[in-house]
Enzyme design. Structure first.
Site, PDB file in Angstrom:
ATOM      1  N   GLY B 248     -33.395 -59.101  21.338  1.00 34.23           N
ATOM      2  CA  GLY B 248     -34.572 -59.512  20.961  1.00 34.23           C
ATOM      3  C   GLY B 248     -35.305 -60.462  20.863  1.00 34.23           C
ATOM      4  N   PHE B 249     -33.975 -61.553  21.296  1.00 34.94           N
ATOM      5  CA  PHE B 249     -34.265 -62.774  21.447  1.00 34.94           C
ATOM      6  C   PHE B 249     -36.233 -63.653  21.025  1.00 34.94           C
ATOM      7  CE2 PHE B 249     -32.928 -60.047  24.745  1.00 34.94           C
ATOM      8  CZ  PHE B 249     -31.970 -60.229  24.917  1.00 34.94           C
ATOM      9  N   ILE B 640     -14.876 -70.796  14.870  1.00 33.77           N
ATOM     10  CA  ILE B 640     -15.634 -69.373  16.034  1.00 33.77           C
ATOM     11  C   ILE B 640     -14.666 -68.152  15.086  1.00 33.77           C
ATOM     12  CG2 ILE B 640     -14.973 -68.463  17.794  1.00 33.77           C
ATOM     13  CD1 ILE B 640     -17.302 -70.369  17.827  1.00 33.77           C
ATOM     14  N   GLN B 649     -21.914 -64.179  23.976  1.00 33.62           N
ATOM     15  CA  GLN B 649     -22.983 -64.668  23.332  1.00 33.62           C
ATOM     16  C   GLN B 649     -23.028 -65.937  24.515  1.00 33.62           C
ATOM     17  OE1 GLN B 649     -25.490 -64.961  20.589  1.00 33.62           O
ATOM     18  NE2 GLN B 649     -25.405 -63.036  21.361  1.00 33.62           N
ATOM     19  N   LYS B 712     -21.526 -73.140  13.205  1.00 30.03           N
ATOM     20  CA  LYS B 712     -22.271 -73.336  14.514  1.00 30.03           C
ATOM     21  C   LYS B 712     -22.910 -72.317  14.848  1.00 30.03           C
ATOM     22  CE  LYS B 712     -21.326 -78.555  14.615  1.00 30.03           C
ATOM     23  NZ  LYS B 712     -20.962 -79.031  15.301  1.00 30.03           N
ATOM     24  N   GLY B 713     -23.864 -72.401  15.743  1.00 24.41           N
ATOM     25  CA  GLY B 713     -24.569 -71.208  16.275  1.00 24.41           C
ATOM     26  C   GLY B 713     -23.760 -71.260  17.642  1.00 24.41           C
ATOM     27  N   GLU B 716     -27.941 -69.558  21.737  1.00 15.80           N
ATOM     28  CA  GLU B 716     -29.014 -70.382  22.281  1.00 15.80           C
ATOM     29  C   GLU B 716     -28.827 -71.058  23.314  1.00 15.80           C
ATOM     30  OE1 GLU B 716     -32.285 -69.424  20.532  1.00 15.80           O
ATOM     31  OE2 GLU B 716     -31.338 -69.671  18.904  1.00 15.80           O
TER      32      GLU B 716
END
Lengths: 164, 750
Positions: B248-249, B640, B649, B712-713, B716
């Protein structure tokens, strides 16, 4: 105008009537036979998502007209696992996380099977990378894919050794 | 002193799933071809749709040979502005924060190349494709405005999604005046197109006033409402299925013209319709990353400490809508400076509208900032890593707030050690390999915000001791099917195999947006809270039931694990979930939860993931060919959940960084405005042979503020830092500082 061809797809012999000579192998598989595991990423032979084996060699199904394949043996991703048991390459892709979104995965796996059958790359990671370079991945799963191919190749070679 | 905070173990107790490198739960489906992507659906009586797109970038369509197309065998209908019924909402208006204007045959105007100008429907894909060719459009053409210098400059009111275009903190003039060194430099980044491997696709089927759509979507419940609004039906009349997205991005979070047209056609013809965009149409109506021009001024004292940091960015957008790549914002939160000033400008050009693309702003801005910082380090004569340590931000430079957690120092140290950074010669062109290739080492800092959005979830304990958990999350490859199930299992004290996870369809609780690297944190928190709620209700029943061994324990006196509630102080007292439910005559028990952030925490702390990326390149001195031979990243991103998936990722982000640095660029012809490389042969992304040996180190970081899970993510951040690290390594190998991406062979020879 309609054309008749006979194909063996994943071991099943199929008589196919093509109502249109423009039908590619990819669109035959996906839209007419509903074997949708093979993906369309570009329809131009540039991404490899539609890689299948025809008579044991990997090809881009989007670049092959179905009408030209009378008598061919086609192997798609659906034909790889036998009786619910994953092929070595398939389980290696899971173990090494050789995919993220999974869209290029059927093509990557069929390409890996083809590469291993070709027997030219050996255990050299650089040659495996080169040999897999017709299959694009946008998620960035390359590291896991190459690990999976190398591992599967090693395991397949081991099994052959034992059999011999 | 370590700048991490010990995680308070009493806050959240994790069970056996979180933290485990489980393989993907959807792995079997994906390696056997059984995972169903949108275009794999084929309802009975299906029609195929193909969009005809414009070959000019500005003007209007004067005529289309509709009769010729309709005469082609198999063609059923041709939809043009002349016969396309209006939508319930005007697609030329903005609808909501994430709403973009789009082209759905509302008139004959053309405002970018590859814009939809007609839709052909046929019994077969071949016939529909041929039908579009037979339309032979005639245009009234106006000159295309392509490139920064030919577009219309203007001052945008917002950048990114609703962000302020300008920012000032401290006294810029004073900081510049105090400088011992000044770097004044400019960087350019090109237009890039998302190009998920799965082109946008949709299968639409109406049944009266209810609509079923199979379409990849990053914001399933939000998009359900948006689709419903354009067709004048209530949201609950739309059933959107998106179990798997083929990438998707950012490009599959928004509605675009082609999907709307397919739904429109299905309603007109009262038949299900399938539309999958050909690859070249991924270069028009479905978003991209706008090009940027960035000017940075870095003023430092004699030791390399910033006294002022100025970052101005100009980005391209379309003639009719706006998404301004917020590149200069990359300078807000990373390096300490008493004065920071950022500005954004915009230029309107005749392309489709840009949108969020993996690390929007952060990627482009980092690509310039990390190089500018190296330019400063080289001018002063200090090591790039030392330069970054001298400018380490102990508090958020933009707000002065403390960080919720920041283990960047550990990232620098462990990344540098793993890479072998020590001993790197300061000057460029000092290293060669056995083959005579120039070798260079470069690095960059990585930074990405840790946002939280809104999500809801439901957890149902069942009489057989298993559970059902539900939220409409979107898995575009990041691993939601697995990581979210791990979180849910732990919240319920169950083995993951005992948890059925339903996701990916719009009839479930709103799982929020898979974007901004905040999906696992947000949907995961909702699932965690739902599971905790179900367990609390179960405990309430047990401790108040005289027949339970837990009677009288108080609901804070029990804990959930292995499918049982246990007395905290007496291990001999426990009871299985199914037994508790059975005795109280319940077949199931439902808990619910939401994900979001405590506003007080959001105000009090700055929340970011951090990282450091180190790159080695080898450059052929005669041919200029660049090969990235090693990439090592070290990232601190809170807790994580699944290291196997998190590493994938991070690799993905780093590979996008490599692609940004060396490969990607959409080139538009200045005369016609057409993208000349609108395919995967001309628009380069890396192939396997371009990808080096990679490592991504996961640095421990306990963050007790970011959310209840400490997550957290990781989706990106990998791009940031990597672009600059590779560009800096190329400088170190060759002595050539290239200030325009992607870096090409011709930049390095002659």
């Amino acid at each position: 105008m309609s054309l008749s061809v006979t194909l063996t797809i994943n071991g099943d012999r199929k008589d196919v009537v093509l109502e249109d000579p423009r039908v590619t192998l990819l669109d035959l598989l996906r839209e007419r036979l509903h074997l949708t595991g093979t993906k369309k990423g570009c329809d131009r032979g540039q991404c490899g998502a539609c890689t299948v084996l025809v008579d044991g060699r990997r090809i881009n199904a989007c670049l092959a007209l179905a009408a030209s394949l009378d008598g061919a043996e086609v192997m798609t991703i659906e034909g790889l696992a036998v009786g619910g048991r994953l092929a070595t390459v398939q389980s290696a892709f899971i173990e090494h996380d050789g995919f993220q979104c999974g869209f290029c995965t059927p093509g990557q796996i069929m390409s890996a099977v083809g590469l291993i059958l070709e027997g030219d790359a050996g255990d050299d990671p650089d040659r495996v990378r080169e040999g897999m370079s017709g299959n694009l991945c946008r998620c960035g799963a390359h590291a896991g894919i190459i690990e999976a191919v190398l591992d599967a190749q090693k395991r397949v070679a081991g099994e052959e050794g034992k059999a011999a | 002193m370590p700048d991490t905070i010990p995680f308070p173990s009493a806050q959240v107790r994790f069970g056996s799933s979180s933290g485990q490198p489980l393989t993907r739960r959807d792995g079997f489906l994906k390696v056997t071809g059984a995972a169903t992507f949108a275009a794999d659906n084929h309802p009975e009586n299906l029609l195929h749709a193909v969009v005809a797109v414009s070959t000019i970038a500005r003007g209007r369509v004067v005529s289309l040979d509709v009769e010729a197309a309709k005469a082609h065998p198999g063609v059923v209908e041709v939809i043009t502005p002349a016969n396309c019924p209006p939508l319930a909402l005007d697609p030329d208006e903005k609808h909501g924060l994430f709403g973009f204007r789009f082209d759905a045959l509302q008139n004959d105007r053309v405002r970018y190349a590859k814009q939809p100008i007609a839709l052909v429907l046929a019994e077969t894909l071949e016939a529909a494709t041929e039908g579009t060719r037979l339309l032979a459009p005639v245009y009234e053409t106006e000159p295309a405005r392509i490139g920064f210098d030919n577009g219309e400059p203007y001052a945008p009111a917002t950048v990114g999604v609703g962000g302020a275009p300008d920012f000032d903190r401290g006294d810029l003039a004073a900081g510049l005046a105090a400088a011992a060194h000044l770097v004044d430099t400019e960087y350019e980044t090109p237009a890039q197109y998302h190009n998920a491997m799965e082109p946008h696709a949709i299968v639409a089927e109406w049944d009266g006033d209810t609509l079923t759509i199979d379409t990849p979507n990053q914001a399933i419940v939000l998009s359900r409402a948006a689709y419903a609004a354009f067709f004048g039906i209530p949201p609950e009349n739309v059933y959107l299925r998106s179990p798997f997205l083929g990438g998707g991005f950012g490009s599959k979070a928004i509605l675009a013209g082609p999907q709307i047209l397919c739904i429109r056609a299905a309603r007109m013809l009262q038949r299900p319709v399938k539309l999958a965009l050909p690859r070249d149409q991924m270069f028009g109506p479905v978003g991209h990353r706008g090009a940027t021009r960035q000017r940075l001024r870095l003023a430092t004292d004699a030791e390399g400490r910033l006294t002022a940091l100025e970052h101005h960015a100009v980005a391209t957008t379309s003639s009719f809508d706006e998404f301004i790549e917020p590149a200069a914002n990359a300078s807000h939160n990373l390096y300490a400076s008493p004065a920071i000033s950022t500005r954004h400008g915009a230029v309107r050009v005749d392309t489709g509208t840009p949108g969020p693309m993996r690390a929007p702003g952060e990627a482009s801005g980092s690509a310039a900032l990390e190089c500018a910082l190296d330019e400063a380090a080289a001018a002063i004569g200090i090591d790039p890593l030392e330069m970054r340590l001298r400018n380490y931000a102990e508090t958020d430079p933009a707000t002065g707030r403390p960080f919720s957690a920041k283990a960047l120092r550990e990232c620098y140290a462990q990344g540098a050690e793993r890479f072998g950074w020590a001993g790197r010669p300061l000057a460029p062109r000092q290293m060669t390999d056995d083959a005579g290739r120039l070798v260079g080492w470069g690095m960059g800092s990585a930074l990405f915000p840790a946002p939280m959005f809104q999500a809801e979830a439901r957890a149902t304990l069942r009489a057989d001791g298993t559970a059902l958990v539900e939220t409409a999350a979107a898995d575009m490859g990041q691993g939601a099917w697995t990581a979210l199930a791990q979180i849910a299992a732990d919240s319920l004290g169950l083995d993951i195999e005992q948890v059925e996870f339903r996701s990916g369809t719009s009839d479930l609780p709103d799982g929020g947006v898979a974007g901004g690297s905040g999906h696992t944190a947000t949907a995961g928190s909702a699932l965690h809270n739902a599971g905790t709620d179900a367990i609390a209700k179960l405990a309430e029943i047990a401790v108040n039931d005289p027949a339970s061994p837990l009677f009288g324990a108080g609901n804070a006196g029990v804990e959930a694990r292995e499918g049982r509630l246990w007395h905290r102080e007496d291990e001999t007292r426990s009871e299985g979930y199914g037994d508790i439910l059975a005795r109280s005559g319940m077949e199931s028990l439902e808990g619910s939860g939401t994900g979001g952030r405590d506003p007080a925490d959001a105000e009090a702390r700055a929340m970011f993931s951090h990282g450091a990326v180190f790159a080695e390149v080898k450059v052929d001195p005669d041919l200029g060919q660049v090969l990235v031979t090693r990439l090592v990243g070290a990232f601190a991103a809170g807790r994580i959940i699944n290291p196997k998936l998190a590493r994938s990722q991070l690799y993905g982000g780093m590979i996008w960084g490599l692609s940004f640095a060396l490969h990607e660029e959409a080139i538009h012809d200045r005369r016609t405005g057409r993208p000349v490389n609108a395919d995967l042969a001309g628009y380069h992304i890396p192939v396997h042979a371009d990808i080096p040996a990679m490592e991504a180190l996961l640095i421990d970081e306990d963050d007790r503020y970011v959310n209840v899970l400490g997550i957290k993510g990781v989706g990106e951040i990998g791009i940031t830092g990597t672009v600059g690290a590779i560009a800096n390594a190329i400088w170190h190998a060759t002595g050539v500082r290239v200030r325009r991406y992607p870096i090409r062979i011709e930049d390095l020879i002659g």
